[in-house]
Scaffold this active site. Structure first.
Site, short mmCIF file in Angstrom:
data_model
loop_
_atom_site.label_atom_id
_atom_site.label_comp_id
_atom_site.label_asym_id
_atom_site.label_seq_id
_atom_site.Cartn_x
_atom_site.Cartn_y
_atom_site.Cartn_z
N SER A 1 0.83 -1.20 0.00
CA SER A 1 0.00 0.00 0.00
C SER A 1 0.88 1.26 0.00
O SER A 1 1.71 1.42 -0.89
CB SER A 1 -0.95 -0.08 1.20
OG SER A 1 -1.98 0.86 1.08
N ASP B 1 -10.11 -3.12 -5.27
CA ASP B 1 -9.17 -2.20 -4.66
C ASP B 1 -9.13 -0.92 -5.50
O ASP B 1 -8.93 -1.01 -6.72
CB ASP B 1 -7.78 -2.87 -4.63
CG ASP B 1 -6.71 -2.00 -3.99
OD1 ASP B 1 -7.01 -0.88 -3.57
OD2 ASP B 1 -5.55 -2.48 -3.93
N HIS C 1 -8.21 -4.78 -0.94
CA HIS C 1 -7.06 -4.04 -0.43
C HIS C 1 -6.78 -4.39 1.04
O HIS C 1 -7.69 -4.47 1.85
CB HIS C 1 -7.28 -2.54 -0.56
CG HIS C 1 -6.03 -1.76 -0.28
ND1 HIS C 1 -5.06 -1.56 -1.24
CD2 HIS C 1 -5.55 -1.20 0.85
CE1 HIS C 1 -4.06 -0.88 -0.72
NE2 HIS C 1 -4.33 -0.65 0.56
#
Ligand SMILES: *[C@@H]1O[C@H](CO)[C@@H](O)[C@H](O)[C@H]1NC(C)=O
Length: 399
Positions: free
Chosen positions: A186, A339, A369
């Site tokens: 991320s 995501d 995600h």
């Protein structure tokens, strides 16, 4: 209905994490004590006011906090690399005698605002890397926004990486200089991609590989098909991702609203838009039914710092020209269907490939995600295990 149920289960699980507090075995009625403690903590946070959104979000980080400790297989030490806090994990005993170790510099996720190397899931991932790869893992405790906005988190990550990538330091950990990877998930995937690009600029020991797990790669267009399709997905809805970007790049409160409207680009953005043009870099099947509309370029005044940082490749590594991509090490890019960041990852895969970089793209059609973090009960998901296994296998074969 299903996503509603899912969100509810997740909320319950996050609540359980918040409530849970490791207490000694011999204390009786530990759950009651935990709940009482939790009530006090909640009160103290509520009285601070819910205005402090990131402060409240930070609860999750604290709720998952562990104190990384050495065990019979892994030695764990807190260090400072050129002033930057890092946690170094290394094997107690080398798995293959006579073979020098691999190393992974790891940057945790959390939107540059949350998270810590000391969260349970990152601690377990680091330990697995040590034992599965016979690797030294340097987990970087970079400083966080909004207290430390861009470029501080990047600079911390870069300084720690630069310090570690020297013959002396690698030698002191018995690491093979030909087998160092930079990785992150991320926002940590963003920092990893940027660090790999920036350390390549000057001659020194270069990483052999980069492994980017659902990375954040650009702030120019916050309306890609994946942003639109997944705007209400759990873990990372569009509003939260946009919030993270605005907290990372600017202290100006109006930036959040401009970014939510995808109206945050000024004239400086114009020459960079082609690098994030998803009608060019996404395959037809991933463009779905969406029509490409370039983000509007406003002539009006933008907050000064934002106009520069939004196009700064140290914040948005997708925005470098092809010449800067060509020398990059081979890459593993993980994307998830559900995501908002899926298209960031997919565009980077395409741009790297066009520049001649070897890329392994692993896409999870049922992935969401943050999934990699959910390996621990009660928030354990089968897909998380699958992701960790696939990721470790790639590192094993490519590092
Ligand atoms: C994006 O790509 C399309 C198709 O090639 C092109 O028509 C358009 O001008 C491009 N827009 C930008 C901003 O690069």
């Amino acid at each position: 209905v299903r996503s509603g149920t899912f969100a509810l289960v997740l909320l319950g699980a996050l609540m359980a994490y918040y409530v849970y507090l490791p207490l000694p075995e011999d204390i009786e009625q530990r759950w009651k004590l935990m709940l009482t403690d939790c009530a006090f903590r909640s009160l103290s946070h509520l009285s601070l006011g819910l205005k402090d959104y990131m402060g409240v979000m930070m609860l999750v980080t604290f709720a998952e906090r562990v104190v990384p400790q050495s065990d019979e297989r892994v030695r764990v030490e807190d260090e400072r690399f050129d002033g930057v806090e890092v946690v170094v994990y290394q094997p107690r005993r080398d798995v293959c005698a006579g073979e020098r170790r691999r190393a992974v510099i790891y940057l945790h996720g959390g939107g540059w605002c949350l998270g810590s190397t000391r969260m349970g899931p990152y601690d377990s991932l680091a330990r697995e890397m040590v034992t599965e790869l016979n690797a030294v893992v340097v987990s970087v405790e970079y400083r966080l926004a909004p207290a430390h906005r861009f470029p501080v988190p990047f600079e911390d990550a870069y300084r720690a990486a630069k310090y570690f990538l020297s013959a002396d330091v690698l030698g002191s950990y018995d690491v093979d200089p030909e087998r160092v990877a930079v990785s992150g998930d991320s926002a940590g995937g963003n920092l990893a991609a940027v660090v790999v690009q920036q350390v390549g600029v000057k001659p020194r020991i270069k990483p052999k590989a980069q492994a980017l797990i659902y990375p954040v790669l650009q702030a120019l267009d916050l309306n890609t098909p994946s942003y639109r399709q997944n705007r209400h997905m759990p873990i990372l809805p569009r509003t939260l991702m946009v919030r993270f970007w605005s907290e990372y790049l600017s202290s100006d409160k109006s930036v959040l609203l401009s970014m939510l409207a995808n109206a945050h680009n000024g004239p400086d953005s114009a020459p960079f838009l082609r690098f994030a043009n998803w009608s060019v870099f996404l395959h037809e099947s991933h463009r779905r039914t969406y029509d490409y509309v370039a983000p509007p370029v406003n002539e009006g005044e933008l907050p000064g710092a934002l106009a520069r940082s939004v196009t700064d490749p140290r914040a948005s590594p997708l925005l470098v020209p092809d010449a800067a991509l060509r020398p990059l090490p081979k890459a593993y890019v993980l994307t998830c269907e559900y995501d908002v960041l899926r298209d960031d990852g997919m565009m980077y895969v395409e741009r790297l490939r066009l520049a001649g970089v070897h890329v392994t793209h692993q896409h999870y059609p049922a992935g969401f995600h943050g999934a990699l973090m959910f390996t621990v009960w009660p928030t354990d998901f089968r897909i998380a295990r699958q992701m960790v296994n696939d990721y470790l296998l790639w590192l094993k074969q490519n590092l």
